[in-house]
Write an enzyme that holds these catalytic residues in place. Structure first.
Site, mmCIF file in Angstrom:
data_model
loop_
_atom_site.group_PDB
_atom_site.id
_atom_site.type_symbol
_atom_site.label_atom_id
_atom_site.label_comp_id
_atom_site.label_asym_id
_atom_site.label_seq_id
_atom_site.Cartn_x
_atom_site.Cartn_y
_atom_site.Cartn_z
ATOM 1 N N ASP A 172 28.866 25.795 51.280
ATOM 2 C CA ASP A 172 27.931 25.797 50.165
ATOM 3 C C ASP A 172 26.651 26.538 50.505
ATOM 4 O O ASP A 172 25.857 26.851 49.621
ATOM 5 C CB ASP A 172 27.572 24.367 49.750
ATOM 6 C CG ASP A 172 28.764 23.650 49.133
ATOM 7 O OD1 ASP A 172 29.715 24.349 48.753
ATOM 8 O OD2 ASP A 172 28.729 22.419 49.044
ATOM 9 N N ASP A 199 27.006 20.246 49.588
ATOM 10 C CA ASP A 199 27.029 19.433 50.798
ATOM 11 C C ASP A 199 27.836 20.058 51.921
ATOM 12 O O ASP A 199 27.626 19.760 53.075
ATOM 13 C CB ASP A 199 27.556 18.023 50.493
ATOM 14 C CG ASP A 199 28.908 18.053 49.793
ATOM 15 O OD1 ASP A 199 29.472 19.149 49.638
ATOM 16 O OD2 ASP A 199 29.391 16.990 49.404
ATOM 17 N N ASP A 243 27.591 18.775 42.049
ATOM 18 C CA ASP A 243 28.856 18.254 42.548
ATOM 19 C C ASP A 243 29.245 17.022 41.753
ATOM 20 O O ASP A 243 28.390 16.353 41.207
ATOM 21 C CB ASP A 243 28.663 17.710 43.972
ATOM 22 C CG ASP A 243 28.673 18.791 44.995
ATOM 23 O OD1 ASP A 243 29.185 19.860 44.690
ATOM 24 O OD2 ASP A 243 28.167 18.536 46.100
#
Ligand code: ADP
Ligand code: MG
Length: 898
Positions: free
Chosen positions: A625, A621, A330
């Site tokens: 996901d 997160d 990310d």
């Protein structure tokens, strides 16, 4: 508390539930919560009872090795060899005790792993959002529900907004369930039909809600069925391979042992001797300690990772991290700090304003040049403050914020201009809203104004500009691109009346709005991130960014991270959607940055990379996901920011959300693998040595070089402690400058086979030579020769442990300090052997006698030659092997040691 009879909470109106629990929608006070916690006890499910130490001890007896030893005890006793029987029994008990201690330690760490599943609920206390530990939740607490969160207790909803949950844990039904605070359920509605309740352990899929805790701990539905949330622990593949390997060796040994026994029987040896010898040989050849030592090495690594901010939820991940070739990470919060500040504002008249101040600083900035700009800025900030889910509290003590970082940044901008959400709302009450979800890309609120209904929207420019008209589209798009190219995260803000007929807000209502402007937010890079990216590159691990953000912003951030290697290819989610087959694979393989990616596309990206040979660690997160985290070889969830669901799906949790911690984890994973190889080297080479010694003795017709009890003594007492101590070795220098090992690379690669054979044959050969010389030339009788040979083998083993501390470095280059336990176990094993020579009972059973200083001196001298042999191997052979491996991988190897 009232009666103990359970209240049918689901049949009551929300207001009734609140009043019975003496609570309010703003939650309890901290003091009241503490009082209730003292009175009612913690919110905890009954823990599954861990087996007592006796049970664990008894478990140890279910191993083939122990069966062999038990049989040996019985046979010895039946033959009247009481001291042998007693000795074998003692060895067996010692072995089982060591096993029990080690496995109860392993159990304890497994239990600790499961605790890390612990939910992180958001609770209203003293009117503020807090994140207290889940055990401290009490009845009456008000809990905030949002996607990805798991309910920490049984809740009666007091408000809800398109809330949907997954109750499969409780009902086994995997369909999403719509929940609503509005209507109480009927008394005899089944749990699955109580739509006004959200039960402990079930997770929120979409929407928002507020619920009051009405049952905790064992009182919850989950507590009632006492099912545990913990995922079953997987067994490390390496461990499985090693267990299979041990079994194969055991079978082969058995065959050899049977042949030897037949040979001995033909030579007329008594049955009892043959039997005990067979037992002893089996014990020396079976690398019994290997699986245990590997488990220890992996748990040691997971403890070391925990100290560096990486919590391991599944032990195999430790091994996996070591062979990781690619990290898909990310951007926001992992590479950056997720401390967003609005620094620039573009207004539809084409002007650009700079905004002063960083983070939560709310001092009033310089007013813009013209009053029109001032008004335009006010309008933009007002919309951003209204379409917002965060909370900002400004008190004497300072400014505190809770909620999404983008939302907080808008509240801060508002505060700078004296626009506060709680002061705006009374004049513009919220009618309905669309919460921000990554797949939506914006959030919107519907507010009542004087004589109309207005929508306030903020979100990704692609989404928001499409809702607006009456502005210069080209200029706005160019401005958005320019901001993104500078690394700003860009959001557009819009507002306008909508024709709404009292219905809930929907996407279709949002048209014909007025564009209020664009904002550019800065999210500073984490200080450690650039260095961590460079370390990855040195370690041959690729870093790729997956983000929901704009491609230009992502590209700019990637370039800031690693200025020497700016990304060449950026691909976006919508582009991937248009591709298929080989073109899709190619686009995924070649990109270095994936932008505007929807969470659901992450899984496709991960699976494609893995299909093409990458070993992928993925960070995540959000609630969406979870599938990708599960699909990735190593799923890494964020500890601070991550959704409960993401944490539950992950193998590792990064406590501080920091990218650099993943890199530390890779380092520890590699070290664990190195240490496992050291253990294998020690165990296999000593097994080869003993077998060779016996084969040579039998072939040359010499008497047995060691008695069965002596073999047991050597294998189970001396080697049993040292192999585990190797698991504690520290990191090799250059660990992070090697290319990643291939996940398919066998432990028994060329180097391992060579070094095991070399040192094993050397020890066995020299041991046999010594025995032959003692009995044949020097005229020792068999017991005296065995006595010297055993002392010699103990010293040999202890010297060889020093070799095994590193496969690359000289034994003298590995600092003693790095592994004091190993050094202590070497000293202890030598001292124990000396003591056994003098101890009355033990010396008889082991047939030991004290030996003189001269004999000690030359046995010691001879034993240390094994170090010289290994040193030569490391110096002459290992560098060329390392170069060959580096060549094969085409990566940068660490080449020859200095
Ligand atoms: P990242 O992968 O960097 O975390 P996100 O998926 O969180 O990206 O965000 C994607 C886009 O959604 C952002 O670029 C922004 O335009 C928009 N966005 C993010 N947060 C919010 C929010 N709270 N409200 C409205 N829009 C948002
Ligand atoms: Mg985000």
């Amino acid at each position: 508390m009232e009666s103990t009879r359970p209240v049918a909470w689901h049949t009551l109106e929300a207001s009734e539930v609140l009043s019975r629990l003496d609570s309010r929608p703003e939650g309890l006070s901290e003091a009241e919560a503490r009082r209730r916690l003292d009175r009612d006890g913690p919110n905890r499910l009954p823990e599954p009872k861990r087996p007592g130490i006796l049970r664990v001890f008894a478990e140890q007896f279910r191993s083939p090795l122990i069966y062999v030893l038990l049989a040996a005890t019985v046979v010895s006793a039946a033959l009247g060899r009481w001291s042998d029987a007693a000795f074998v029994l003692v060895v067996l008990l010692v072995d089982a005790t060591i096993g029990a201690v080690q496995s109860s330690k392993a159990e304890a760490s497994a239990a600790a792993l499961n605790k890390t599943l612990a939910l992180v609920p958001t609770v209203l206390r003293d009117g503020r959002r807090q994140k207290p530990p889940v055990q401290t939740l009490v009845r009456g607490d008000v809990v905030l529900l949002e996607p990805g969160a798991a309910a920490p207790a049984d809740l009666r909803l007091i408000s809800s907004e398109q809330l949907r949950t997954d109750e499969s844990l409780l009902t086994g039904e995997s369909q999403a369930v719509d929940k609503t605070a509005d209507h109480p359920a009927a008394l005899d509605d089944a749990v699955a039909d109580r739509f006004d309740m959200v039960f402990a352990g079930t997770t929120v899929l979409a929407g928002r809600g507020l619920g009051v805790v009405c049952e905790v701990g064992e009182g919850t539905e989950l507590g009632r069925i006492a099912r545990s949330l913990a995922a079953p622990g997987a067994r490390p593949p390496l461990l499985l391979r090693m267990e299979a390997f041990s079994r194969r060796i055991a079978a082969a040994t058995l065959a050899v042992v049977v042949l030897l026994a037949i040979g001995q029987a033909l030579r007329g040896a008594p049955f009892a001797d043959i039997f005990l010898l067979a037992v002893a040989l089996a014990v020396s050849a079976i690398p019994e300690g290997l699986p245990v030592a590997i488990t220890i090495a992996l748990s040691v690594a997971s403890a070391r990772m925990a100290r560096r901010g990486v919590v391991v939820r599944r032990l195999p991940a430790v091994e996996g991290l070591g062979s990781c070739t690619l990290i898909a990470t990310d951007k926001t919060g992992t590479l950056t700090e997720n401390r967003l500040t609005i620094k620039r504002v573009w207004l539809p008249d084409g002007s650009v304003l700079e905004v002063d101040g960083e983070g939560l600083d709310v001092t009033r900035p310089k007013p813009p040049a013209s009053p029109e700009q001032g008004r335009a800025l006010q309008a933009l900030a007002r919309a951003g403050v209204l379409a917002n889910e965060a909370v900002l509290s400004i008190a004497q003590g300072g400014v505190e914020a809770a909620g999404d970082a983008v939302d907080v940044a808008f509240l801060v901008l508002g505060a700078k201009l004296s626009l506060h959400r709680d002061r705006l709302l009374p004049a513009a009450p919220l009618l309905s809203s669309l919460a921000y979800e990554p797949e939506r890309g914006y959030c919107a609120g519907l507010h009542a104004a004087a004589d109309e209904v207005r929508a306030e929207v903020k979100g990704a420019p692609e989404q928001v500009l499409a809702m607006c008209d009456g502005f210069d589209r080209e200029a706005a798009e160019a401005a958005a691109r320019a901001l993104a190219a500078e690394g700003y995260r860009v959001l557009a803000v819009a507002s306008g009346p909508v024709a709404n007929h009292g219905k809930a807000l929907a996407h279709d209502h949002l048209r014909g709005l007025r564009l209020l402007g664009l904002v550019g937010l800065i999210d500073p890079l984490r200080a450690e991130a650039p260095e961590a990216v460079v370390r990855c590159r040195e370690a041959g691990v690729e870093v790729r960014m997956i983000t929901g953000d704009h491609p230009d912003t992502a590209r700019a951030i990637a370039a800031q991270l690693d200025p020497a290697h700016p990304p060449l290819r950026v691909v976006t989610g919508p582009e991937l959607r248009r591709l298929e087959g080989e073109a899709l694979d190619r686009a995924i393989l070649e990109a270095e940055v994936y932008a505007r990616v929807e969470p659901t596309q992450k899984r496709l990206i991960v699976e494609t990379l893995q299909r093409h040979g990458h070993f992928v660690a993925l960070t995540g997160d959000g609630v969406n996901d979870a599938p990708a985290l599960q699909a990735a070889h190593v799923g890494v969830a964020m500890g601070a920011r991550g959704a409960d669901v993401a944490r539950a799906a992950a193998d590792l949790i990064i406590a501080d959300d920091n990218f650099a911690s993943i890199v530390n984890g890779i380092e520890e994973g590699r070290n664990a693998y190195d240490n496992i190889r050291k253990i294998v080297w020690l165990l296999i080479s000593t097994a080869i040595a003993e077998i060779l010694l016996f084969l040579l003795a039998i072939a040359t017709g010499l008497p047995m070089p060691l008695t069965p009890v002596q073999i047991l003594w050597l294998n189970l007492i001396h080697e049993g402690v040292q192999d585990a101590a190797l698991a504690l070795e520290g990191r090799e220098p250059g660990l992070m400058r090697r290319p990643p090992r291939s996940p398919r690379e066998p432990i028994f690669d060329r180097q391992m086979i060579e070094q095991c054979l070399l040192t094993g044959i050397y020890i066995g050969g020299v041991g046999f030579g010594l025995y032959w010389w003692l009995t044949g030339v020097a005229g020792y009788d068999a017991p005296a020769a065995r006595n010297l040979l055993l002392a010699f083998l103990v010293l040999f083993d202890n010297a060889h442990v020093l070799n095994c501390r590193s496969e690359r470095r000289s034994a003298f280059a590995v600092p003693w300090r790095a592994n004091p336990i190993l050094i202590a176990s070497i000293a202890g094993s030598t001292a124990l052997h000396v003591a056994a020579m003098y101890l009355p009972g033990l010396s008889q059973v082991l047939e030991l006698q004290p030996i003189g200083p001269v004999e000690w001196l030359w046995t010691f001298g001879l034993a240390s030659t094994v170090v010289a042999v290994a040193e030569l191997y490391k110096r002459l052979r290992v560098p060329s092997l390392a170069r060959a491996i580096a060549r094969d991988k085409g990566g940068a190897g660490d080449g020859a040691p200095p």
